[in-house]
Write a protein that holds these residues in place. Sequence first.
Motif, PDB file in Angstrom:
ATOM      1  N   GLY A  48       0.819  -1.206   0.000  1.00 51.73           N
ATOM      2  CA  GLY A  48       0.000   0.000   0.000  1.00 51.73           C
ATOM      3  C   GLY A  48       0.854   1.257   0.000  1.00 51.73           C
ATOM      4  O   GLY A  48       2.063   1.200  -0.218  1.00 51.73           O
ATOM      5  N   PRO A  49       0.221   2.420   0.251  1.00 52.80           N
ATOM      6  CA  PRO A  49       0.906   3.708   0.110  1.00 52.80           C
ATOM      7  C   PRO A  49       1.568   4.235   1.377  1.00 52.80           C
ATOM      8  O   PRO A  49       2.158   5.306   1.329  1.00 52.80           O
ATOM      9  CB  PRO A  49      -0.246   4.639  -0.292  1.00 52.80           C
ATOM     10  CG  PRO A  49      -1.434   4.060   0.384  1.00 52.80           C
ATOM     11  CD  PRO A  49      -1.217   2.571   0.432  1.00 52.80           C
ATOM     12  N   THR A  50       1.496   3.531   2.503  1.00 48.64           N
ATOM     13  CA  THR A  50       2.021   4.135   3.738  1.00 48.64           C
ATOM     14  C   THR A  50       3.437   3.652   4.072  1.00 48.64           C
ATOM     15  O   THR A  50       3.940   2.702   3.476  1.00 48.64           O
ATOM     16  CB  THR A  50       1.065   3.886   4.926  1.00 48.64           C
ATOM     17  OG1 THR A  50       0.854   2.503   5.063  1.00 48.64           O
ATOM     18  CG2 THR A  50      -0.266   4.601   4.692  1.00 48.64           C
ATOM     19  N   HIS A  51       4.026   4.344   5.042  1.00 53.17           N
ATOM     20  CA  HIS A  51       5.438   4.109   5.382  1.00 53.17           C
ATOM     21  C   HIS A  51       5.708   2.673   5.815  1.00 53.17           C
ATOM     22  O   HIS A  51       6.827   2.200   5.718  1.00 53.17           O
ATOM     23  CB  HIS A  51       5.854   5.058   6.509  1.00 53.17           C
ATOM     24  CG  HIS A  51       5.074   4.808   7.769  1.00 53.17           C
ATOM     25  ND1 HIS A  51       3.820   5.357   7.987  1.00 53.17           N
ATOM     26  CD2 HIS A  51       5.322   4.026   8.840  1.00 53.17           C
ATOM     27  CE1 HIS A  51       3.357   4.940   9.155  1.00 53.17           C
ATOM     28  NE2 HIS A  51       4.245   4.134   9.696  1.00 53.17           N
ATOM     29  N   ASP A  52       4.687   1.986   6.349  1.00 54.32           N
ATOM     30  CA  ASP A  52       4.917   0.604   6.799  1.00 54.32           C
ATOM     31  C   ASP A  52       4.726  -0.405   5.662  1.00 54.32           C
ATOM     32  O   ASP A  52       4.840  -1.610   5.888  1.00 54.32           O
ATOM     33  CB  ASP A  52       4.036   0.251   8.016  1.00 54.32           C
ATOM     34  CG  ASP A  52       2.542   0.419   7.744  1.00 54.32           C
ATOM     35  OD1 ASP A  52       2.182   1.149   6.800  1.00 54.32           O
ATOM     36  OD2 ASP A  52       1.734  -0.173   8.481  1.00 54.32           O
TER      37      ASP A  52
ATOM     38  N   PHE B 287      -2.587  13.017  -6.927  1.00 55.22           N
ATOM     39  CA  PHE B 287      -1.648  11.889  -7.017  1.00 55.22           C
ATOM     40  C   PHE B 287      -0.449  12.202  -6.110  1.00 55.22           C
ATOM     41  O   PHE B 287       0.614  12.617  -6.558  1.00 55.22           O
ATOM     42  CB  PHE B 287      -1.203  11.697  -8.473  1.00 55.22           C
ATOM     43  CG  PHE B 287      -0.622  10.330  -8.787  1.00 55.22           C
ATOM     44  CD1 PHE B 287      -0.599   9.306  -7.843  1.00 55.22           C
ATOM     45  CD2 PHE B 287      -0.117  10.058 -10.061  1.00 55.22           C
ATOM     46  CE1 PHE B 287      -0.073   8.054  -8.142  1.00 55.22           C
ATOM     47  CE2 PHE B 287       0.415   8.802 -10.374  1.00 55.22           C
ATOM     48  CZ  PHE B 287       0.430   7.807  -9.407  1.00 55.22           C
ATOM     49  N   THR B 288      -0.682  11.987  -4.808  1.00 54.24           N
ATOM     50  CA  THR B 288       0.335  12.352  -3.803  1.00 54.24           C
ATOM     51  C   THR B 288       1.562  11.449  -3.888  1.00 54.24           C
ATOM     52  O   THR B 288       1.517  10.369  -4.492  1.00 54.24           O
ATOM     53  CB  THR B 288      -0.239  12.198  -2.385  1.00 54.24           C
ATOM     54  OG1 THR B 288      -0.686  10.839  -2.243  1.00 54.24           O
ATOM     55  CG2 THR B 288      -1.410  13.139  -2.152  1.00 54.24           C
TER      56      THR B 288
ATOM     57  N   PHE C 231     -10.435   8.310   5.967  1.00 49.75           N
ATOM     58  CA  PHE C 231      -9.706   8.525   4.717  1.00 49.75           C
ATOM     59  C   PHE C 231      -8.940   7.258   4.339  1.00 49.75           C
ATOM     60  O   PHE C 231      -8.530   6.486   5.199  1.00 49.75           O
ATOM     61  CB  PHE C 231      -8.725   9.687   4.874  1.00 49.75           C
ATOM     62  CG  PHE C 231      -9.382  10.953   5.336  1.00 49.75           C
ATOM     63  CD1 PHE C 231     -10.063  11.768   4.434  1.00 49.75           C
ATOM     64  CD2 PHE C 231      -9.357  11.327   6.673  1.00 49.75           C
ATOM     65  CE1 PHE C 231     -10.685  12.928   4.857  1.00 49.75           C
ATOM     66  CE2 PHE C 231      -9.977  12.491   7.112  1.00 49.75           C
ATOM     67  CZ  PHE C 231     -10.647  13.293   6.198  1.00 49.75           C
ATOM     68  N   GLY C 232      -8.722   7.057   3.066  1.00 49.91           N
ATOM     69  CA  GLY C 232      -7.920   5.934   2.597  1.00 49.91           C
ATOM     70  C   GLY C 232      -6.448   6.174   2.865  1.00 49.91           C
ATOM     71  O   GLY C 232      -6.023   7.274   3.230  1.00 49.91           O
ATOM     72  N   GLU C 233      -5.653   5.123   2.681  1.00 49.78           N
ATOM     73  CA  GLU C 233      -4.225   5.249   2.950  1.00 49.78           C
ATOM     74  C   GLU C 233      -3.550   6.265   2.033  1.00 49.78           C
ATOM     75  O   GLU C 233      -2.574   6.897   2.412  1.00 49.78           O
ATOM     76  CB  GLU C 233      -3.554   3.888   2.770  1.00 49.78           C
ATOM     77  CG  GLU C 233      -3.811   2.931   3.912  1.00 49.78           C
ATOM     78  CD  GLU C 233      -2.858   1.744   3.847  1.00 49.78           C
ATOM     79  OE1 GLU C 233      -2.748   1.154   2.756  1.00 49.78           O
ATOM     80  OE2 GLU C 233      -2.229   1.434   4.870  1.00 49.78           O
TER      81      GLU C 233
ATOM     82  N   ASP D  18       1.449  10.443   3.332  1.00 50.76           N
ATOM     83  CA  ASP D  18       2.544  11.405   3.541  1.00 50.76           C
ATOM     84  C   ASP D  18       2.594  11.933   4.969  1.00 50.76           C
ATOM     85  O   ASP D  18       3.637  11.828   5.624  1.00 50.76           O
ATOM     86  CB  ASP D  18       2.441  12.561   2.526  1.00 50.76           C
ATOM     87  CG  ASP D  18       2.625  12.080   1.086  1.00 50.76           C
ATOM     88  OD1 ASP D  18       3.142  10.967   0.889  1.00 50.76           O
ATOM     89  OD2 ASP D  18       2.239  12.814   0.160  1.00 50.76           O
ATOM     90  N   PRO D  19       1.485  12.519   5.504  1.00 47.84           N
ATOM     91  CA  PRO D  19       1.583  13.044   6.875  1.00 47.84           C
ATOM     92  C   PRO D  19       1.827  11.950   7.918  1.00 47.84           C
ATOM     93  O   PRO D  19       2.516  12.175   8.908  1.00 47.84           O
ATOM     94  CB  PRO D  19       0.222  13.738   7.096  1.00 47.84           C
ATOM     95  CG  PRO D  19      -0.690  13.215   6.041  1.00 47.84           C
ATOM     96  CD  PRO D  19       0.168  12.843   4.888  1.00 47.84           C
TER      97      PRO D  19
END
Lengths: 252, 252
Positions: free
Chosen positions: A75-79, A115-116, B183-185, B190-191
């Motif tokens: 997925g898109p998160t840091h983990d 599109f972050t 909210f979705g991932e 980013d934050p």
Amino acid sequence: MSNAIVTAAMVAIGDELLSGRTKDKNIGHLADMLTAVGIDLEEVRIVGDDEDAIVKAVNELRGAYTYVFTSGGIGPTHDDITADAISAAFGVPCEHDAKALELMGAVYRSRDIEFTESRMRMARMPKGAAHIVNPVSVAPGFTIGNVHVMAGVPSIFQAMLDSLLPTLRTGAKIQSVTVNCPFGEGAIGDPLAAIQDQNPETVIGSYPQFDGTSFSTQIVIRGRDATAIAAAEKQVGKMLEQLHSKREKTGR
Amino acid sequence: MSNAIVTAAMVAIGDELLSGRTKDKNIGHLADMLTAVGIDLEEVRIVGDDEDAIVKAVNELRGAYTYVFTSGGIGPTHDDITADAISAAFGVPCEHDAKALELMGAVYRSRDIEFTESRMRMARMPKGAAHIVNPVSVAPGFTIGNVHVMAGVPSIFQAMLDSLLPTLRTGAKIQSVTVNCPFGEGAIGDPLAAIQDQNPETVIGSYPQFDGTSFSTQIVIRGRDATAIAAAEKQVGKMLEQLHSKREKTGR
């Protein structure tokens, strides 16, 4: 489909699986699907979101089995570090994939969603990897070598697996016959062991069920040859008849 | 309980788990119970009823973690080979345990059930192993070294684990706070990564949920220090406020 044996292992990735927070649903689904197409799942490992642990598991397994399937951590998160870990396992850079950026960018534009940088993370994969189509939420899984990397959310894992499976080599399907047995394993253990000895082309398993009061058993006869399975099944049927008549005589 | 870190691995044993026939229920239960008492489950492997595979998994894991827990393969039938495999892993003979024979014999006599050779199989364990009490169906599990061997039937696995857990060393409990995030991932990636950077004493995980239409997320902040968790939680709250006000401004 051929007569060759095609083997597989799975690595389910995620701290949440090891903390108990999430109960895995992908292992059982993969097992069902692989059995259905004739790929033998031989080992599963669950590891946390830890690069060293993922690299070690993937590298040990990809040398030992035809295919390795992974779930989680894309997925898109840091983990979400699976793409980095798989790249490290193969010794290649982890890069934003141009085709994935294009696919995802088009969808986000059409939905007027920004599109972050973190969404772009989902376009990262090992250099040279091929996409696994994600019909649910666009961001693709990927294949590098014999390793197939899919999402952890079950609906997306399942959709990706549906995209992937038709492209894989499969082997001779294992067939099975299940016999419901009202006796516990203690009653059938001795004669069933003898039947297994006499039917080496089959693998006979027995699975106890406990309803809180008494045990019953499901006897499963597996093999790649239908005639051999039928022969073992006949002997199991005879064993049950004998146990029934013994029970009638002794009242238990 | 101490401040030390106590780690664990699990080996779930059984062909039926790899064929998909049985969906494992013991991994998630063990994960829940270990988290509750402060033991970190760090790895799980699922292997078939295959001596080499069991020996390899147990020997690799028992050297790497404080405890290893196994499930499955200690019943009375020919495919129950866990006691033999664990004995082989430790290089000791697998023998009928006198105390187990006595316990089981007494119960079978009282119920007028024949103590067959296959039922006696359940009294076999590595020489020198200690019993794990089985209040459900008598035949004990066992402990040798740091390896705890339990049944695969979930009700019996759970009862054996209840017998065993109070005897184990436990560590500082991991505490966690869960924040439900609409909210979705992609929106929080980013934050949230920045918050993780600023709160190194916590491990922040985010778990996407997909309801078929849109994504939401559960954010879980874990750690051994409540003050550190609270500080991270406050920043997550602030992040959500900012995302809400951004959504109100932009209409999404």
